[in-house]
Design a protein around this motif. Structure first.
Motif, PDB file in Angstrom:
ATOM      1  N   SER A 163       0.840  -1.176   0.000  1.00  0.00           N
ATOM      2  CA  SER A 163       0.000   0.000   0.000  1.00  0.00           C
ATOM      3  C   SER A 163       0.882   1.235   0.000  1.00  0.00           C
ATOM      4  O   SER A 163       2.057   1.177   0.323  1.00  0.00           O
ATOM      5  CB  SER A 163      -0.923  -0.013   1.207  1.00  0.00           C
ATOM      6  N   ALA A 164       0.294   2.341  -0.347  1.00  0.00           N
ATOM      7  CA  ALA A 164       1.044   3.595  -0.392  1.00  0.00           C
ATOM      8  C   ALA A 164       0.128   4.744   0.001  1.00  0.00           C
ATOM      9  O   ALA A 164      -1.073   4.698  -0.215  1.00  0.00           O
ATOM     10  CB  ALA A 164       1.579   3.830  -1.792  1.00  0.00           C
ATOM     11  N   SER A 165       0.727   5.738   0.576  1.00  0.00           N
ATOM     12  CA  SER A 165       0.021   6.982   0.886  1.00  0.00           C
ATOM     13  C   SER A 165       0.693   8.085   0.104  1.00  0.00           C
ATOM     14  O   SER A 165       1.922   8.173   0.073  1.00  0.00           O
ATOM     15  CB  SER A 165       0.099   7.301   2.376  1.00  0.00           C
ATOM     16  N   ILE A 166      -0.081   8.918  -0.522  1.00  0.00           N
ATOM     17  CA  ILE A 166       0.459  10.027  -1.287  1.00  0.00           C
ATOM     18  C   ILE A 166      -0.128  11.311  -0.725  1.00  0.00           C
ATOM     19  O   ILE A 166      -1.342  11.457  -0.619  1.00  0.00           O
ATOM     20  CB  ILE A 166       0.109   9.892  -2.785  1.00  0.00           C
ATOM     21  N   TYR A 167       0.758  12.212  -0.361  1.00  0.00           N
ATOM     22  CA  TYR A 167       0.343  13.502   0.165  1.00  0.00           C
ATOM     23  C   TYR A 167       0.681  14.567  -0.874  1.00  0.00           C
ATOM     24  O   TYR A 167       1.796  14.606  -1.366  1.00  0.00           O
ATOM     25  CB  TYR A 167       1.089  13.821   1.462  1.00  0.00           C
ATOM     26  N   ILE A 168      -0.270  15.396  -1.189  1.00  0.00           N
ATOM     27  CA  ILE A 168      -0.029  16.499  -2.103  1.00  0.00           C
ATOM     28  C   ILE A 168      -0.313  17.780  -1.341  1.00  0.00           C
ATOM     29  O   ILE A 168      -1.414  17.978  -0.833  1.00  0.00           O
ATOM     30  CB  ILE A 168      -0.906  16.398  -3.366  1.00  0.00           C
ATOM     31  N   ALA A 169       0.693  18.618  -1.253  1.00  0.00           N
ATOM     32  CA  ALA A 169       0.547  19.859  -0.496  1.00  0.00           C
ATOM     33  C   ALA A 169       1.500  20.903  -1.049  1.00  0.00           C
ATOM     34  O   ALA A 169       2.526  20.577  -1.636  1.00  0.00           O
ATOM     35  CB  ALA A 169       0.832  19.623   0.980  1.00  0.00           C
ATOM     36  N   ASP A 170       1.151  22.129  -0.853  1.00  0.00           N
ATOM     37  CA  ASP A 170       2.001  23.247  -1.207  1.00  0.00           C
ATOM     38  C   ASP A 170       2.837  23.582   0.023  1.00  0.00           C
ATOM     39  O   ASP A 170       2.384  24.272   0.918  1.00  0.00           O
ATOM     40  CB  ASP A 170       1.121  24.429  -1.628  1.00  0.00           C
ATOM     41  N   GLY A 208       7.418  24.372  -3.867  1.00  0.00           N
ATOM     42  CA  GLY A 208       7.268  24.993  -5.172  1.00  0.00           C
ATOM     43  C   GLY A 208       7.421  24.062  -6.354  1.00  0.00           C
ATOM     44  O   GLY A 208       7.402  24.505  -7.501  1.00  0.00           O
ATOM     45  N   ARG A 209       7.547  22.778  -6.125  1.00  0.00           N
ATOM     46  CA  ARG A 209       7.756  21.850  -7.228  1.00  0.00           C
ATOM     47  C   ARG A 209       6.519  21.704  -8.106  1.00  0.00           C
ATOM     48  O   ARG A 209       6.628  21.520  -9.304  1.00  0.00           O
ATOM     49  CB  ARG A 209       8.148  20.469  -6.706  1.00  0.00           C
ATOM     50  N   HIS A 210       5.350  21.747  -7.519  1.00  0.00           N
ATOM     51  CA  HIS A 210       4.128  21.459  -8.274  1.00  0.00           C
ATOM     52  C   HIS A 210       3.182  22.639  -8.391  1.00  0.00           C
ATOM     53  O   HIS A 210       2.182  22.562  -9.086  1.00  0.00           O
ATOM     54  CB  HIS A 210       3.409  20.263  -7.647  1.00  0.00           C
ATOM     55  N   ASN A 250       4.509  25.750 -12.577  1.00  0.00           N
ATOM     56  CA  ASN A 250       5.020  24.421 -12.229  1.00  0.00           C
ATOM     57  C   ASN A 250       3.866  23.440 -12.194  1.00  0.00           C
ATOM     58  O   ASN A 250       2.736  23.799 -11.899  1.00  0.00           O
ATOM     59  CB  ASN A 250       5.711  24.433 -10.866  1.00  0.00           C
ATOM     60  N   SER A 251       4.163  22.183 -12.493  1.00  0.00           N
ATOM     61  CA  SER A 251       3.135  21.144 -12.481  1.00  0.00           C
ATOM     62  C   SER A 251       3.831  19.794 -12.351  1.00  0.00           C
ATOM     63  O   SER A 251       5.059  19.705 -12.420  1.00  0.00           O
ATOM     64  CB  SER A 251       2.315  21.178 -13.767  1.00  0.00           C
ATOM     65  N   LEU A 252       3.060  18.742 -12.192  1.00  0.00           N
ATOM     66  CA  LEU A 252       3.652  17.409 -12.132  1.00  0.00           C
ATOM     67  C   LEU A 252       4.401  17.095 -13.424  1.00  0.00           C
ATOM     68  O   LEU A 252       5.448  16.468 -13.414  1.00  0.00           O
ATOM     69  CB  LEU A 252       2.578  16.358 -11.872  1.00  0.00           C
ATOM     70  N   SER A 253       3.868  17.536 -14.547  1.00  0.00           N
ATOM     71  CA  SER A 253       4.518  17.234 -15.825  1.00  0.00           C
ATOM     72  C   SER A 253       5.782  18.064 -16.053  1.00  0.00           C
ATOM     73  O   SER A 253       6.624  17.703 -16.859  1.00  0.00           O
ATOM     74  CB  SER A 253       3.544  17.453 -16.984  1.00  0.00           C
ATOM     75  N   LYS A 254       5.935  19.182 -15.347  1.00  0.00           N
ATOM     76  CA  LYS A 254       7.128  20.032 -15.487  1.00  0.00           C
ATOM     77  C   LYS A 254       7.920  20.080 -14.176  1.00  0.00           C
ATOM     78  O   LYS A 254       8.582  21.062 -13.892  1.00  0.00           O
ATOM     79  CB  LYS A 254       6.721  21.446 -15.897  1.00  0.00           C
ATOM     80  N   ASP A 255       7.860  19.017 -13.396  1.00  0.00           N
ATOM     81  CA  ASP A 255       8.513  18.978 -12.078  1.00  0.00           C
ATOM     82  C   ASP A 255      10.010  19.221 -12.221  1.00  0.00           C
ATOM     83  O   ASP A 255      10.722  18.434 -12.840  1.00  0.00           O
ATOM     84  CB  ASP A 255       8.254  17.629 -11.420  1.00  0.00           C
ATOM     85  N   PRO A 256      10.524  20.303 -11.628  1.00  0.00           N
ATOM     86  CA  PRO A 256      11.958  20.583 -11.715  1.00  0.00           C
ATOM     87  C   PRO A 256      12.793  19.776 -10.718  1.00  0.00           C
ATOM     88  O   PRO A 256      14.009  19.828 -10.735  1.00  0.00           O
ATOM     89  CB  PRO A 256      12.040  22.072 -11.373  1.00  0.00           C
TER      90      PRO A 256
END
Length: 104
Positions: free
Chosen positions: A1-8, A39-41, A48-54
């Motif tokens: 299993s995995a947990s994914i956190y998305i936050a600024d 600031g990555r996403h 910035n976005s997931l597709s342009k993740d620096p």
């Protein structure tokens, strides 16, 4: 299993994010890692976005304990809360910025 956190991640919420001790990565209380990932996403201009993740900003990768190299490497997998957190470099939890571009 995995947990994914998305936050600024920012100065206002980093302490709360670091306090989550339900996951082994990122290492709880590792402020430098969290702040290197901000600031990555999301960006001010939505540039910035997931597709342009620096990627994250550079980190100073080091072990917190002086004796990590002398400990059995198997302990990295067995002692995930103490050794992995304090021997992040030795255990490979955090790697140098050029890790993926080095010739092996």
């Amino acid at each position: 299993s995995a947990s994914i956190y998305i936050a600024d991640v920012n100065d206002d919420n980093v302490e709360e994010m670091m306090s989550d001790d339900t996951t082994i990565f990122p290492i709880p209380e590792h402020r430098e890692w969290y702040m290197a990932s901000r600031g990555r996403h999301w960006g001010v201009n939505n540039d910035n976005s997931l597709s342009k993740d620096p990627g994250r900003k550079p980190l100073s990768i080091q072990d917190d304990w002086d004796h990590c190299a002398s400990l059995p490497v198997e302990s990295c997998e067995k002692d995930i809360w103490e050794m992995r957190a304090n021997c992040a470099k030795t255990c490979g939890v955090l790697v140098a910025d050029d890790y993926y571009t080095q010739k092996r």
